[in-house]
Scaffold this active site. Structure first.
Site, PDB file in Angstrom:
ATOM      1  CG  HIS A   1      94.976 -14.971  28.182  1.00 44.10           C
ATOM      2  ND1 HIS A   1      94.672 -15.466  26.935  1.00 44.10           N
ATOM      3  CD2 HIS A   1      95.958 -15.761  28.670  1.00 44.10           C
ATOM      4  CE1 HIS A   1      95.428 -16.528  26.691  1.00 44.10           C
ATOM      5  NE2 HIS A   1      96.222 -16.722  27.723  1.00 44.10           N
TER       6      HIS A   1
HETATM    7  C1  BDR Z   1      92.540 -16.871  31.668  1.00 41.58           C
HETATM    8  O1  BDR Z   1      92.915 -17.890  32.592  1.00 41.58           O
HETATM    9  C2  BDR Z   1      93.639 -17.337  33.658  1.00 41.58           C
HETATM   10  O2  BDR Z   1      94.685 -18.187  34.044  1.00 41.58           O
HETATM   11  C3  BDR Z   1      94.101 -15.987  33.196  1.00 41.58           C
HETATM   12  O3  BDR Z   1      94.216 -15.096  34.294  1.00 41.58           O
HETATM   13  C4  BDR Z   1      93.052 -15.549  32.231  1.00 41.58           C
HETATM   14  O4  BDR Z   1      92.004 -14.858  32.876  1.00 41.58           O
HETATM   15  C5  BDR Z   1      93.098 -17.245  30.300  1.00 41.58           C
HETATM   16  O5  BDR Z   1      92.569 -18.463  29.867  1.00 41.58           O
END
Ligand code: BDR
Ligand code: CA
Length: 307
Positions: free
Chosen positions: A236
């Site tokens: 992500h």
């Molecule tokens: C996002 O949620 C967090 O747990 C990760 O770091 C990322 O920024 C993904 O949904």
């Protein structure tokens, strides 16, 4: 020198990977890091950011930001990232956090760099929303804000909401509606930016202190995804940084967006306002396609520099 950026984040294992590629890229000059509560508390996310700078041999100012959302119940993702946020890998700490708050750092650096500073936000948007509320006068100085968060399709915390938007829906709504030029990397693309199991093995094979510690964090995150039936990682936050380093790896479409802040069932859901509020600015370029091969090449190339 590359693009001047401040990174707002909540490390977080994927935040950690994103920071490492940002530090390694010649396309970026990371001027500072602001930490926010998200995956774990803001004290821990600031500590983790400092420890990651030390791991990578970087002397970058880290400022502590908001300890909870603008409204609503705090939540975290320690089930995904471990109780310390970095897969319970204990990275040594050198230095200490800045005497400036996140809000002070963002405000002062936006003025100092007079329209040349970009922001990258990879956690709940509390720090950025506070900047907007406290200093509306500096918004025009934000060259671009790149966000990892949201989804036009399904969420990952609830059916409707992605974690960063769910953790502070009001902040996300304020930021998306602010008129700032935004690039949004939501689950629509980040679910398709993967680090495959054999690539993790390859990184492990490169050795060295930085990568050995990095792979230890990655293995924790990999175990989480394995429990969900995926033999690799969803990248992500690294995708958002990669998109700033090389805008060619994704395709974007302009939208007017807001976020649901009231309905308990759909809290944190992205609202597409294009037709509902025709006068709303289409200031959010939403990334909906990623070139996975180009992303892999970029990520692996930058990680290799830590051998
Ligand atoms: C996002 O949620 C967090 O747990 C990760 O770091 C990322 O920024 C993904 O949904
Ligand atoms: Ca994050």
């Amino acid at each position: 020198m590359g693009k001047k950026v401040i990174i707002d984040c909540d490390p977080g294992i994927d935040d950690a990977l994103a920071l490492l590629i940002a530090f390694a890229s010649e396309e970026l000059e990371v001027l500072g890091i602001t930490a926010v509560a998200g995956n774990v508390s803001s004290d821990l996310t600031a500590r983790n950011a400092l420890a990651l700078c030390a791991l990578a041999g970087k002397n970058i100012e880290v400022a502590v930001g908001a300890s909870g959302p603008l409204s609503g119940k705090p939540c975290n993702a320690s089930d995904v990232h471990g109780s310390n946020g970095l897969g319970n890998v204990d990275l040594p700490l050198t230095g200490s956090v800045s005497s400036r708050s996140a809000d002070e750092m963002l405000f002062e650096e936006l003025i100092r760099h007079n329209g040349e500073l970009e922001l990258i936000a990879m956690g709940p948007l509390t720090n950025i929303a506070l900047l907007i509320k406290n200093h509306p006068d500096v918004l025009l100085l934000v060259k671009k804000l790149t966000i990892m968060g949201g989804s036009l399709g399904r969420g990952n915390v609830t059916r409707y909401a992605e974690f960063n938007f769910y953790a502070d829906p009001l902040a996300a709504d304020i930021v998306l509606r602010s008129g700032i030029p935004i690039e949004m990397y939501g689950l629509d693309v980040t679910n398709h930016a993967l680090l495959f199991a054999e690539q993790i093995d390859e990184i492990e094979g490169w050795g060295g202190l930085v990568l050995t510690q990095t792979v230890a964090m990655i293995r924790y995150y990999q175990a989480f995804y394995r429990s969900k039936g995926l033999d690799g990682l969803k990248m992500h936050d690294p995708l958002a940084v990669a998109g700033v380093i090389d805008p060619e790896i994704t395709k974007r479409t302009p939208h007017a967006l807001g976020v649901e802040t009231r309905d308990p069932e759909t809290l944190g859901r992205v609202l597409v306002l294009n037709d509902v509020e025709p006068e709303a600015p289409r200031n959010v370029d939403v990334c909906l396609e990623v070139d996975q091969d180009a992303f892999s090449r970029l990520f692996m190339g930058l990680m290799k520099s830590y051998r």
